[in-house]
Design an enzyme around this catalytic site. Structure first.
Site, PDB file in Angstrom:
ATOM      1  N   ASP A  81       0.782  -1.200   0.035  1.00 21.86           N
ATOM      2  CA  ASP A  81       0.011  -0.043   0.033  1.00 21.86           C
ATOM      3  C   ASP A  81       0.992   1.261   0.012  1.00 21.86           C
ATOM      4  O   ASP A  81       1.466   1.543   1.121  1.00 21.86           O
ATOM      5  CB  ASP A  81      -0.859   0.030   1.239  1.00 21.86           C
ATOM      6  N   GLU A 100      -1.533  -1.353  -4.954  1.00 20.72           N
ATOM      7  CA  GLU A 100      -2.575  -0.638  -5.235  1.00 20.72           C
ATOM      8  C   GLU A 100      -2.525   0.347  -6.329  1.00 20.72           C
ATOM      9  O   GLU A 100      -1.429   1.096  -6.378  1.00 20.72           O
ATOM     10  CB  GLU A 100      -3.313   0.003  -3.921  1.00 20.72           C
ATOM     11  N   ASP A 121      -2.296   0.770   7.311  1.00 24.38           N
ATOM     12  CA  ASP A 121      -1.488   0.722   6.138  1.00 24.38           C
ATOM     13  C   ASP A 121      -1.072  -0.714   5.975  1.00 24.38           C
ATOM     14  O   ASP A 121      -1.022  -1.152   4.757  1.00 24.38           O
ATOM     15  CB  ASP A 121      -0.184   1.528   6.020  1.00 24.38           C
TER      16      ASP A 121
END
Length: 173
Positions: free
Chosen positions: A8, A68, A140
């Protein structure tokens, strides 16, 4: 067996999560957050992301990498920084020969929670449940683990689809 490193990305905090996919089961390996100093210049932060992920890759030897995709940001500057953080992470993966899967945030949430509009706490809860964790991971890190789980789910679906269908010239027959 496939170890997936989910990431992420962020220019101040980059989450990572490693999940082992064995015989249809997902097992937690490790997760955490790479933290950068806001006082550091962006190039130094990108170097930290790259070097930290290379170290994680060398330590855990994942076979696949998932990250992502960039989504809407508060400002153009934020989007550019996020894109650069993604770039540093992707270069760490491809430098080590890992195939890269990229997923939109909505797809990750849909895959893990069942709703593309899920909030952070729902993602954390489902990651904890799916991986049988004793504690709730940091936001996260939970997002990174969710990205790894989404990648595993997507790859498993593609393999099942390919095994049950026939294609001719890229079209389903």
């Amino acid at each position: 067996m496939a170890i997936v490193l989910g990431v992420d990305p962020g220019s101040l905090k980059t989450g990572f999560g490693l999940v082992n996919h064995v015989s249809g089961r997902c097992e937690y390996i490790a997760s955490g957050v790479i933290r950068m100093k806001s006082s550091d210049e962006l190039p130094e932060r990108l170097k930290t992301i790259f070097e930290s992920l290379v170290e994680i890759i060398e330590c855990y030897q994942p076979s696949e990498f998932a990250i992502e995709k960039v989504f809407m940001a508060k400002s153009a500057g934020s989007a550019l920084k996020l894109g650069q953080a993604r770039g540093a992470a992707i270069v760490a993966a491809v430098t080590n020969g890992l195939p890269v899967g990229e997923y939109e945030a909505r797809k990750v949430k849909q895959s893990v929670v069942g709703s593309g509009a899920a909030d952070k706490s729902q993602v954390q809860h489902m990651v904890r449940t799916l991986l049988h964790l004793t504690a709730t991971p940091q936001e996260d890190a939970a997002d990174a683990l969710a990205i790894a789980l989404c990648h595993i789910n997507t790859q498993a679906s593609l393999i099942r689809l390919a095994g049950s269908r026939q294609f001719r010239r890229g079209r389903l027959v």
